[in-house]
Design a protein around this motif. Structure first.
Motif, PDB file in Angstrom:
ATOM      1  N   GLY A 152      16.070   2.639  -2.811  1.00  0.00           N
ATOM      2  CA  GLY A 152      14.935   1.546  -2.138  1.00  0.00           C
ATOM      3  C   GLY A 152      14.395   1.040  -3.002  1.00  0.00           C
ATOM      4  N   PHE A 153      13.340  -0.024  -2.634  1.00  0.00           N
ATOM      5  CA  PHE A 153      12.541  -0.658  -3.231  1.00  0.00           C
ATOM      6  C   PHE A 153      10.969  -0.027  -3.565  1.00  0.00           C
ATOM      7  CE2 PHE A 153      15.234  -3.714  -1.199  1.00  0.00           C
ATOM      8  CZ  PHE A 153      15.716  -4.194  -2.423  1.00  0.00           C
ATOM      9  N   PRO A 156       4.609  -0.499  -7.816  1.00  0.00           N
ATOM     10  CA  PRO A 156       3.492   0.317  -8.271  1.00  0.00           C
ATOM     11  C   PRO A 156       2.247   0.591  -7.454  1.00  0.00           C
ATOM     12  CG  PRO A 156       4.766  -0.920 -10.021  1.00  0.00           C
ATOM     13  CD  PRO A 156       5.275  -1.394  -8.635  1.00  0.00           C
ATOM     14  N   ALA A 157       1.939  -0.602  -6.660  1.00  0.00           N
ATOM     15  CA  ALA A 157       0.572  -0.521  -6.098  1.00  0.00           C
ATOM     16  C   ALA A 157       0.681  -0.043  -4.620  1.00  0.00           C
ATOM     17  CB  ALA A 157       0.129  -2.023  -5.851  1.00  0.00           C
ATOM     18  N   GLN A 158       2.162   0.202  -4.081  1.00  0.00           N
ATOM     19  CA  GLN A 158       2.228   0.237  -2.542  1.00  0.00           C
ATOM     20  C   GLN A 158       3.421   1.556  -2.475  1.00  0.00           C
ATOM     21  OE1 GLN A 158       2.264  -2.501   0.019  1.00  0.00           O
ATOM     22  NE2 GLN A 158       1.560  -4.323  -1.111  1.00  0.00           N
ATOM     23  N   GLY A 159       3.995   1.957  -3.637  1.00  0.00           N
ATOM     24  CA  GLY A 159       5.009   3.136  -3.430  1.00  0.00           C
ATOM     25  C   GLY A 159       6.382   2.284  -2.798  1.00  0.00           C
ATOM     26  N   ILE A 177      13.903  -9.663 -12.147  1.00  0.00           N
ATOM     27  CA  ILE A 177      14.871  -8.461 -12.814  1.00  0.00           C
ATOM     28  C   ILE A 177      14.688  -7.224 -12.358  1.00  0.00           C
ATOM     29  CG2 ILE A 177      15.019  -7.570 -14.953  1.00  0.00           C
ATOM     30  CD1 ILE A 177      13.661  -9.949 -16.328  1.00  0.00           C
ATOM     31  N   PRO A 178      15.682  -6.729 -11.325  1.00  0.00           N
ATOM     32  CA  PRO A 178      15.553  -5.377 -11.071  1.00  0.00           C
ATOM     33  C   PRO A 178      15.475  -4.321 -12.199  1.00  0.00           C
ATOM     34  CG  PRO A 178      17.295  -6.457  -9.830  1.00  0.00           C
ATOM     35  CD  PRO A 178      16.886  -7.476 -11.198  1.00  0.00           C
ATOM     36  N   PHE A 212      14.585   2.266  -6.916  1.00  0.00           N
ATOM     37  CA  PHE A 212      14.777   3.707  -7.118  1.00  0.00           C
ATOM     38  C   PHE A 212      16.342   4.166  -6.566  1.00  0.00           C
ATOM     39  CE2 PHE A 212      12.629   3.854  -3.115  1.00  0.00           C
ATOM     40  CZ  PHE A 212      13.627   4.893  -2.090  1.00  0.00           C
ATOM     41  N   VAL A 213      16.881   4.961  -7.391  1.00  0.00           N
ATOM     42  CA  VAL A 213      18.379   5.253  -7.023  1.00  0.00           C
ATOM     43  C   VAL A 213      18.787   6.970  -7.265  1.00  0.00           C
ATOM     44  CG1 VAL A 213      19.264   2.992  -7.541  1.00  0.00           C
ATOM     45  CG2 VAL A 213      19.376   4.960  -9.340  1.00  0.00           C
TER      46      VAL A 213
END
Length: 442
Positions: A152-153, A156-159, A177-178, A212-213
């Motif tokens: 998922g995406f 840093p400010a919102q989780g 850039i992922p 995140f994976v």
């Protein structure tokens, strides 16, 4: 309540969940299994901690064989003193009959506890602790395990955020850039290196998108990453995941299908002190997992951005965690390297200057361009032909590797002593002093 695991991410997630709900939970003690490998250390820990517990949970990532003595001793203790005991396997297997047989909780309870770990996340960890508290005689209600996506995406400010949030964030027209990082880091709240790399790329007018994976070898995760890269029109990818994503046979590897440069940023398991004070840099395991194997995917090594660092003091749970400590100067260097790659990509080919570096061992004859199992001179000739085919001005390409080596062996290409002395004097004094101390002044 007592919990043990080989994984720092498990322990960190449990510690964070307990601190958030400590007013409604019994006391919790945590311990990393890596510190309990010798039978004597196991016996001392059982006498000091385990014998006083109402419930003990152990998560063994390698199964029963990785901690057989501890499993047998805890099983005997639990049955003798009426302690609730849950011995759980890790991700390596769905179940482990030897662990279930030595546990004192019912199988359905063990399966439920294991599912909390496999889904992960703060809510599931809080529910897991509530369930442990109930087994220890404490009044507590536990919600069932709630699914958490394998990929998922992240902001840093919102989780964890939705794709609509990402669509809005990437609408500026800047290069997207992922940043790929392990889901376990997010679940453990140990994402500081990702947060700082994200900020460093934004400072350089780029548009990072952390993803995140669980594992790039999971087909559903690979499909998510590929779809996200295409939807966002990613210009490059930064990967902090280890190993290689490609598998022998079958379809083209993930990064080949996406078709953009992939920079490997290393979140090292090497302890910072060992890296800082040692002569070799990264530990062999990090070199293998984060440098050598990712090369099989064609990833470009960007550099290390963090190292393991132990917390200074144990917290209320008795735990001193090994956390990912960001290295600001290294993060800045990685971000700058990526930014300069984009600047180079926008530079006309006629203005580019390309150097090809070969290994050399001047102490022994015939070792120029030497590498075990590789034909470096032949590879260089192939690269020169590729560059010419892409429109670069490359002339007089040697026909054979031996011809290339003869060209490189010309004395005129060596640095003159006078030039070396002039350039040496331009180096900072501490650098010059260190070179002289190591190699002498002449």
């Amino acid at each position: 309540m007592v919990a043990l695991s080989f994984a720092d991410s498990d322990l960190a997630a449990l510690a964070d969940a307990w601190k958030r709900g400590r007013d409604d939970l019994p006391a919790l003690r945590l311990a990393p299994l890596r510190e309990l490998r010798h039978p004597m250390s196991v016996d001392l820990w059982i006498d000091r901690v385990a014998t006083h517990a109402k419930i003990i949970l152990v998560r063994l990532l390698g199964g029963y064989d990785w901690w057989s003595y501890g499993c047998d001793r805890l099983s005997e203790l639990a049955r003798r003193k009426g302690i609730a005991l849950a011995l759980l396997p890790g991700e390596c297997r769905e179940s482990d009959e030897r662990l279930f047989e030595r546990s004192t909780l019912a199988r359905n309870d063990l399966v439920a506890l294991l599912e909390y770990f496999r889904e992960g996340g703060p809510d599931n960890m809080r529910a897991l602790l509530a369930r442990l508290a109930a087994h220890s005689g404490h009044k507590a209600e536990a919600a069932p395990p709630a699914p958490l996506p394998r990929a998922g995406f992240y902001d840093p400010a919102q989780g964890i955020v939705s794709i609509s949030h990402i669509d809005h964030a990437t609408s500026s027209g800047k290069a997207v850039i992922p940043i790929l990082f392990y889901r376990s880091m997010l679940l453990a709240g140990d994402v500081a290196p990702v947060d700082e790399l994200y900020a460093a790329l934004i400072e350089r007018s780029l548009c990072p998108v952390p993803i995140f994976v669980s594992s790039l070898k999971d087909p559903s995760v690979a499909e998510f990453v590929e779809g996200a890269a295409r939807r966002l029109n990613a210009r490059a990818i930064v990967s902090t995941t280890a190993f290689a994503a490609g598998q022998p046979g079958g379809e083209a590897p993930l990064f080949d299908r996406i078709g953009v440069p992939v920079f490997q940023a290393v979140i090292a398991t090497t302890r910072r002190e060992a890296w800082l004070n040692g002569q070799r840099g990264l530990a062999p395991a990090d070199l293998a997992m984060h440098v050598v194997l990712p090369e099989l995917d064609g990833r470009i090594l960007a550099g290390a951005i963090s190292f393991k660092n132990a917390s200074e003091e144990a917290d209320e749970t008795g735990l001193r965690l090994q956390v990912n400590r960001p290295e600001p100067d290294r993060i800045g260097r990685v971000a700058e390297r990526i930014a300069r790659w984009f600047a180079l990509a926008e530079t006309p080919r006629r203005d580019r200057r390309i150097a090809i570096l070969l290994p050399d061992y001047p102490g022994a004859g015939g070792r120029t361009g030497y590498a075990v199992g590789l034909d470096v001179p032949a590879s260089v000739i192939a690269m020169l032909h590729d560059l010419r085919a892409e429109g670069y001005a490359v002339g007089n390409i040697p026909d054979r590797p031996r011809d290339l080596l003869r060209l490189l062996d010309k004395p005129s290409l060596a640095m003159k002593g006078k030039n070396y002395r002039e350039w040496f004097e331009r180096l900072p004094a501490p650098v010059r002093n260190q070179i002289v101390a190591s190699w002498g002044g002449s």
